[in-house]
Design an enzyme around this catalytic site. Structure first.
Site, PDB file in Angstrom:
ATOM      1  CD  GLU A 112      14.981 -25.864 -44.202  1.00  0.00           C
ATOM      2  OE1 GLU A 112      14.326 -24.994 -44.031  1.00  0.00           O
ATOM      3  OE2 GLU A 112      14.554 -27.330 -43.525  1.00  0.00           O
ATOM      4  CD  GLU A 173      21.241 -41.670 -46.455  1.00  0.00           C
ATOM      5  OE1 GLU A 173      22.999 -40.683 -46.552  1.00  0.00           O
ATOM      6  OE2 GLU A 173      20.817 -40.978 -47.069  1.00  0.00           O
ATOM      7  CE  LYS A 188      18.338 -37.683 -42.261  1.00  0.00           C
ATOM      8  NZ  LYS A 188      17.310 -38.457 -42.576  1.00  0.00           N
TER       9      LYS A 188
END
Ligand code: HSE
Length: 361
Positions: A112, A173, A188
């Site tokens: 998730e 990141e 994603k």
């Protein structure tokens, strides 16, 4: 339930703290991290210590980057332990291989936190796909990019200054080119679309970064009552689908244009349910760790089903057509063609999906 934690960066550390604070009967027995902490006896730098520990039933993976995370995920599944992961780069690098291995070993594999941070996005995709046909996905799925655009828009600062602030807040990141170059949103999108369409989407779909966005471009769009958001966009018709990642032109009065800071907003459209939008914090330690906690509770309570993605999907880029906003003017075309042109000419391009902007008008 005893678990191991891989990685002790922003997300790993937050997960450890949340589990200590909450009475969930989930205990972090071992932590894999490079720098050994002499004060914490749970810490090891050897994955074997975790694989061979029979008390550990589940591993929460919060490493960054593709390797060694992808190999570790496979080793953990092969050892019969369940996996909860936040690592979109590792998951997207071999989504098919990981899901198939989890199915073969009968281990649970939940992720998730990999897409949309704390937003219950993956679970909602899985739930809606059970009863309805999902025909479109779109979304702001990168908090760093959204933070940068929002700062540029509201404070009138330039790209580099806004990026530095996003890094200092822990949204970006380790290597921010993954954020601003679109690879993070690509990961994603690959995970989300494959789940939504019940088949594995191809790996080389078009992606255009937002590095070349300037304040002047935002001002020009503002004069038309529009702005930019960095998004993924996907359409599906039967077994055909298209997906792309790029800066998108949205109307100022749209929901997306009003998504601020590091927040994400992802939408899915089902034939029957119509459009559903999911809004929340897409990055940051505690919000992301909280999504991992929810997955761990599912593992603890054995409330999980294997993901078997069966459909053979066909990529069809004619499904997404619109207008590209280039520095030299506007041009109509397919999203994929416009992205290729912008990359070739090495210029900024923002794509307007007119259907969306009409719906939002
Ligand atoms: N760098 C990512 C972002 C972290 O900014 O959205 C969450 O995936």
């Amino acid at each position: 339930m005893k678990i191991a934690l891989l990685g002790y960066g922003t997300v790993g550390r937050s997960l450890d703290e949340l589990l200590k604070r909450r009475d969930l009967n989930i205990e972090v027995k071992r932590i894999l991290r490079r720098n050994k902490d002499p004060k914490d006896s749970r810490v090891t730098d050897s994955i074997d210590d975790i694989l061979q520990d029979e008390e550990i039933v589940c591993v929460a993976e919060a490493l960054s980057g593709r390797e060694p995370a992808d190999s570790y995920l496979k080793m953990i599944m092969e050892s019969g332990k369940h996996v909860v992961s936040a690592n979109k780069a590792a998951i997207a690098s071999d989504f098919e291989g990981l899901l198939k291995l989890a199915g073969k070993m009968g281990t649970t594999f939940l992720f998730e936190a990999s897409s949309g941070g704390t937003i219950p996005w993956i679970e909602n995709i899985k739930e809606i796909r059970e009863t309805d046909e999902i025909v479109s996905l779109k979304g702001i799925l990168n908090g760093t990019c959204n933070f940068i655009i929002d700062k540029m828009e509201r404070e009138g600062i330039e790209f580099e200054d806004a990026l530095r602030t996003a890094q200092s807040l822990g949204y970006a990141e380790a290597d921010p080119t993954a954020d601003i170059g679109g690879h993070d949103t690509y990961n994603k999108a690959l995970i989300s679309c494959s789940l939504a369409y019940n088949g594995f989407v191809k790996k080389d779909f078009p992606v255009l970064g937002m590095e070349k966005l300037t304040r002047d471009m935002l001002k020009e769009l503002e004069a038309e009552g529009k702005t930019v958001r960095f998004m993924m966009l996907s359409e599906r018709s039967g077994d055909r689908y298209a997906v792309g990642v790029a800066p998108m032109v949205v109307r100022k009065d749209s929901i997306e244009a009003n998504v601020r800071q590091n927040f994400n907003c992802a939408s899915l459209t089902g034939v029957t349910v119509g459009e559903l939008k999911f809004y929340g914090q897409g990055s940051g330690g505690y919000p992301t760790a909280d999504a991992m906690v929810r997955d761990l509770v599912r593992v603890r309570d054995k409330k999980t089903e294997p993901d078997i993605l069966e459909k053979k999907l066909v990529y069809d880029d004619s499904l997404i057509e619109g207008v590209g906003y280039f520095p030299f003017g506007k041009k109509r075309g397919l999203l994929s063609e416009l992205i290729v042109e912008a990359r070739k000419k090495d210029v900024f391009m923002a794509f307007e999906h007119e259907e969306d902007n009409e719906v939002n008008a």
